[in-house]
Design a protein around this motif. Structure first.
Motif, PDB file in Angstrom:
ATOM      1  N   TRP A  42       2.307   1.663  -3.420  1.00  0.00           N
ATOM      2  CA  TRP A  42       1.301   2.146  -4.365  1.00  0.00           C
ATOM      3  C   TRP A  42       1.098   3.660  -4.231  1.00  0.00           C
ATOM      4  O   TRP A  42       0.935   4.366  -5.228  1.00  0.00           O
ATOM      5  CB  TRP A  42      -0.011   1.416  -4.122  1.00  0.00           C
ATOM      6  N   ARG A  43       1.122   4.139  -3.010  1.00  0.00           N
ATOM      7  CA  ARG A  43       0.914   5.577  -2.786  1.00  0.00           C
ATOM      8  C   ARG A  43       2.001   6.411  -3.450  1.00  0.00           C
ATOM      9  O   ARG A  43       1.725   7.490  -3.980  1.00  0.00           O
ATOM     10  CB  ARG A  43       0.875   5.854  -1.286  1.00  0.00           C
ATOM     11  N   TYR A  44       3.239   5.903  -3.415  1.00  0.00           N
ATOM     12  CA  TYR A  44       4.368   6.660  -3.962  1.00  0.00           C
ATOM     13  C   TYR A  44       4.853   6.083  -5.291  1.00  0.00           C
ATOM     14  O   TYR A  44       5.985   6.323  -5.693  1.00  0.00           O
ATOM     15  CB  TYR A  44       5.517   6.664  -2.950  1.00  0.00           C
ATOM     16  N   ARG A  45       3.996   5.344  -5.985  1.00  0.00           N
ATOM     17  CA  ARG A  45       4.429   4.632  -7.185  1.00  0.00           C
ATOM     18  C   ARG A  45       4.938   5.569  -8.277  1.00  0.00           C
ATOM     19  O   ARG A  45       5.873   5.215  -9.010  1.00  0.00           O
ATOM     20  CB  ARG A  45       3.286   3.781  -7.715  1.00  0.00           C
ATOM     21  N   HIS A  46       4.346   6.740  -8.403  1.00  0.00           N
ATOM     22  CA  HIS A  46       4.780   7.654  -9.458  1.00  0.00           C
ATOM     23  C   HIS A  46       6.167   8.206  -9.171  1.00  0.00           C
ATOM     24  O   HIS A  46       6.947   8.439 -10.093  1.00  0.00           O
ATOM     25  CB  HIS A  46       3.769   8.788  -9.624  1.00  0.00           C
ATOM     26  N   ARG A  47       6.469   8.421  -7.917  1.00  0.00           N
ATOM     27  CA  ARG A  47       7.797   8.908  -7.546  1.00  0.00           C
ATOM     28  C   ARG A  47       8.843   7.800  -7.659  1.00  0.00           C
ATOM     29  O   ARG A  47       9.980   8.047  -8.052  1.00  0.00           O
ATOM     30  CB  ARG A  47       7.773   9.445  -6.109  1.00  0.00           C
TER      31      ARG A  47
ATOM     32  N   GLY B 115       0.810  -1.211   0.000  1.00  0.00           N
ATOM     33  CA  GLY B 115       0.000   0.000   0.000  1.00  0.00           C
ATOM     34  C   GLY B 115       0.845   1.263   0.000  1.00  0.00           C
ATOM     35  O   GLY B 115       0.542   2.232  -0.718  1.00  0.00           O
ATOM     36  N   ALA B 116       1.907   1.262   0.793  1.00  0.00           N
ATOM     37  CA  ALA B 116       2.800   2.418   0.818  1.00  0.00           C
ATOM     38  C   ALA B 116       3.486   2.616  -0.525  1.00  0.00           C
ATOM     39  O   ALA B 116       3.636   3.750  -1.011  1.00  0.00           O
ATOM     40  CB  ALA B 116       3.836   2.249   1.934  1.00  0.00           C
TER      41      ALA B 116
END
Length: 492
Positions: A386-391, A383-384
């Motif tokens: 996924w939250r920062y996947r773009h970075r 989950g963590a």
């Protein structure tokens, strides 16, 4: 370029360490129950061999760390900095950013460090014996997904630890076909079978050496830094080569698939990643990377449909062609066996002993609760990410999830860390993550005895003494070796 004496020195130091470890394996390795040529020649010297082995392991690890220090030092006449990462040295294990030289230099270094281990007995694990026995079961038309190696019987099955005698194979049909080919080729000969498995593992490692730099370039990572962390780290010669683990084939196919994905060859990439998952299932997460890259080109619906379709077609075709069946899906619970060790099963054991101290008998519930907590930890990590996947980017994100699975899943082994470490090496920017990964790889190199079993107090003392002896040897060599002269480039 790095000064030749420096490169030659750390290659030689690692080779000496690997040779010591290989010789020590004849007394303290995962030896067969019955004699096998030279393997058991030092069985009666198991205690001194253990000390010698840990001294050699220390020399090998120091050599790897030394190579990394040279990698971070700017080479003579080399610009200090890469355009994507200002201030980060671009010095390579050869010519900076040359690609071909990086791979050749890494291959030579790895040959120096892994070559002495090829003829040694299995080290740090007895899994090679399990692979040979499972391959023999496939040849005998026995269902490896329903029965353990005890159903086979004979010399090969006798070498598998008792705790795993009745455990079905958790591997996919691609690897089992390879294991069956090795068993057929070597005719059940133990030493030749292990050597053949190592040749298969070397093929997987060669795929890593050839393709990891290209994957690293796509992510703006120094190719030599990726090779140092992902291929030259001690876990590769110790476990992929000396241990002959099937992670070598899995990771080799996975990295080739991801390299094809960054080249926008998504169908071929999906096939390769699916084949990797049909060796060992964690590679299935690589399809997320392929899908994420495909989405950027063709959109979500088309990308998902194509990747899923090709993956299902590949899995179906390979399973039909091998004739082994789909039992591996149900056998994936095999690593959750009560003898497995991980953070989650350790929590389960603590809970069980605590309840027993209170006079409560909850059966398997505490162990299941510990495994469930581990899986919740994996989901939290996912989950963590996924939250920062773009970075992070897809490859880096998947590498972190794979590391979480390796550390928090129901079974953890030092070589499992390579699931995520290889991709992290090619995708993580310079910084804390790479430093922590390097330190973790160095620590994990020491946590398993060459025999593959847990240590008693005496063995732990001997292992510690071996590490100290290795460090003393390195310190003496450093005192006796004059510092290299630095060549300064004169601008024209």
């Amino acid at each position: 370029m790095l000064s030749p004496p420096s490169v030659s020195a750390y290659r030689l130091l690692g080779a000496v360490g690997a040779t010591l470890l290989a010789v020590a394996g004849c007394g303290a390795g995962a030896l067969p129950e019955r004699g096998a040529l030279w393997w058991t020649s030092l069985r009666h010297l198991d205690r001194p061999a253990l000390l010698c082995g840990y001294a050699g392991l220390t020399l090998l690890t120091v050599a790897w760390w030394w190579a990394g220090s040279d990698l971070r030092r700017p080479a003579a006449g080399t610009a200090v900095g890469h355009p994507r990462f200002p201030g980060v040295p671009s010095a390579q294990l050869g010519n900076p950013w040359s690609g071909r030289t990086d791979r050749r230099g890494a291959a030579i270094t790895l040959a120096c460090w892994a070559g002495p281990l090829l003829l040694a007995p299995p080290l740090f694990s007895r899994d090679a014996y399990s692979y040979l026995a499972q391959g023999a079961m496939v040849l005998a038309d026995l269902d490896v997904y329903q029965f353990g190696v005890a159903h086979l019987g004979g010399r090969l099955a006798a070498e598998v630890p008792q705790m795993w005698q009745h455990t079905p194979a958790p591997y996919g049909p691609v690897f089992l076909v390879l294991a069956a080919g090795v068993s057929a080729l070597t005719g059940g000969h133990l030493a030749l079978g292990v050597l053949a498995l190592r040749v298969v593992a070397l093929a997987g490692v060669a795929l890593l050496v050839a393709n990891l730099p290209r994957l690293a370039r796509h992510g703006g990572v120094d190719p030599a830094a990726a090779l140092w962390l992902g291929v030259l780290n001690p876990l590769v010669p110790l476990h992929l080569v000396a241990g002959a683990h099937n992670e070598a084939v899995m990771l080799g196919l996975l990295v080739v698939g991801l390299r094809l994905a960054v080249a926008r060859r998504f169908a071929a990439a999906t096939v390769l990643v699916t084949l990797a998952a049909l060796v060992k299932v964690p590679a299935l997460l690589g399809l997320l990377v392929v899908g994420a890259l495909a989405v950027r080109r063709v959109g979500v619906r088309v990308a998902v449909a194509r990747v899923a379709g090709v993956a299902v077609a590949t899995g179906t075709a390979v399973t039909w062609a091998t004739g082994i069946g789909y039992g591996w899906i149900g056998a994936l619970g095999a690593p959750a066996y009560r003898h497995s060790w991980s953070i989650s099963t350790a929590l389960g054991r603590v809970a069980r002993r605590s309840t027993e101290a209170l006079g409560l008998d909850l059966g398997a519930a505490p162990m299941r609760a510990g495994v469930a907590l581990g899986l919740l930890g994996v989901l939290a990590a996912a989950g963590a990410v996924w939250r920062y996947r773009h970075r992070l980017g897809p490859a880096y994100a998947v590498s972190l999830v794979l590391l979480a699975v390796a550390l928090l899943g129901p079974a953890t082994r030092p070589w499992y860390a390579l699931w995520g470490l290889v991709l992290l090496a090619a995708a993580a920017p310079p910084g804390r993550a790479r430093h922590v990964a390097a330190l973790g790889a160095a620590v994990l190199a020491f946590v398993t005895l060459p025999s593959g079993f847990g240590p008693d107090a005496g063995q732990l003392l001997l292992a510690t003494a071996g590490v100290l002896a290795g460090l003393v040897a390195v310190a003496v060599l450093r005192l006796l070796t004059p510092p290299p002269r630095l060549a300064l480039a004169v601008p024209r």
